[in-house]
Design an enzyme around this catalytic site. Sequence first.
Site: not given
Length: 607
Positions: A130, A353, A446, A449, A459
């Site tokens: 927030a 995502h 792929k 972290k 790509r």
Amino acid sequence: MALPCAKCPSSSSRFAPSPPHPVLPRSSRCRAAPSLSSLDCLSRRLVASGVAARPPGRRNSCAFNMVCAQEAVTAPAPSPKGTPSKKSENNGSLTTAVPSKEDSSLTGFTAGGNESTVSITVVGASGDLAKKKIFPALFALYYEGCLPKHFTVFGYARSKMTDAELRNMVSKTLTCRIDKRENCSDKMDEFLKRCFYHSGQYDSEENFTELDKKLREHEAGRISNRLFYLSIPPNIFIDVVKCASTSASSANGWTRVIVEKPFGRDSESSAALTRGLKQYLVEDQIFRIDHYLGKELVENLSVLRFSNLVFEPLWSRQYIRNVQLIFSEDFGTEGRGGYFDSYGIIRDIMQNHLLQILALFAMETPVSLDAEDIRNEKVKVLRSMKPLLLENVVVGQYKSHTKGGITYPAYIDDKTVPKDSLTPTFAAAALFIDNARWDGVPFLMKAGKALHTKRAEIRVQFRHVPGNLYKRSFGTDIDRATNELVIRVQPDEAIYLKINNKVPGLGMRLDRSKLNLHYAARYSKEIPDAYERLLLDAIEGERRLFIRSDELDAAWELFTPLLKELEEKKIAPELYPYGSRGPVGAHYLAAKYNVRWGDLSAEHYPD
């Protein structure tokens, strides 16, 4: 009727910004030279006045309210059909009726001439999300003139806090990153005056009733539209939705809820969460947010493909050899390991995502730009995907590494992470879509972290030119002869195409060059944050960039069997050094399908 500028009241979209000041005589209206934003302003008002049709499923870009068209436009007086929201029975609970699509083109004023207002309640207002994202995004929308004339922002959390303390907390995160057309501090003060705080428990209907009373005081008898942003852990989503629906929903406008990920841990928990939400809300009231869908380059993906003849014919297995979806961060869990360890990189990045980007990339041409038509095509892609096999997945976990005299910690060195944790901080996977367009094309994902760089990109590696006359001019590395389209989502947004060309000189030596659209160099306007776009869409009722329940079900059906197999077999992740390019196994996975990861070359980002 002369068309008013963005500062003037009109019967504009009910879910678009309402105008910020009374009607001025035509001679008094702003007369700045038309700019891109003023054209947006004019387009928005044309739609609102009925002169032009709104493209289905998508709002026009938000206009700067300081600028409007020099020429007046005449149009017949609009005759909006406002359908008041009403309470309806849904499994014994109360929900707010969802306005029709026709109603979604009205804002500011509704049938009968009543003004409307939007109340935005950030549930979990004291949390990092927030403070760092939601409040700054709301201020940026206010600064750009994108919020309605009448709006209020409420923070809701268990922490005891006054309005002044909330404003002080929020003020520390606000910046005028947009070009300073007006005094920044004045705009901040104006925004903060509209911010209030209410302390309460997340499962207390009494506390939400008190919030409802405060909201009604600020709504002052106007048509009330209410947006709740759930910036809280998913285990309390249902409690909040129940209390908000029964005790603080709008009596005469719309009520919507933005749900922040994660949406469960697997198919079963996700389905249970959806069932719980739908006890109190209908699907059209639920906005499942994936902030990557709000990023500029992801939004541009369908434009790039469907409005450029040079790309659309090539978008299939006949010309594309493989597609790579790459996400990397150059830092570790940084003390957030406790949260991350219960989800891992696959649930945190890949299942949402990257899979959403894949669906947008691979979908067939939708019937229209309407949200449902686009989401229908995305669901078809997800349902066409082959089961994700363990043999097509590599998992890794970063270990301690010393570089340049600095020792970087291992994942399990995080005090909030169990020492025997097998949670992957890196994953690579090969996915396949079983349809006529994409049969046999590997989609390589792929995500990781503590890698060597921070990036998110798509790509597209094209096939070799059949019988390439110049193959020998490249030597033995045939990979260098293939074209590659790169869409860099972040950082330093860009789209570039690698082509082969002759190096100037008397000899025949070929080189690879980039046809580069570098956003920072091409456009002077700063790219909005993804949360700004998505918050504005939620206010306007635009659902195209939000995830529908059947999309979520299809995504979990793909990944749940893999996740269960990894956990049941206790697959040990391959260790890789902090700051490296990831585990070696990822290279073998790509080589299995005759692919090289595009981000491992020695190339530099385009200038």
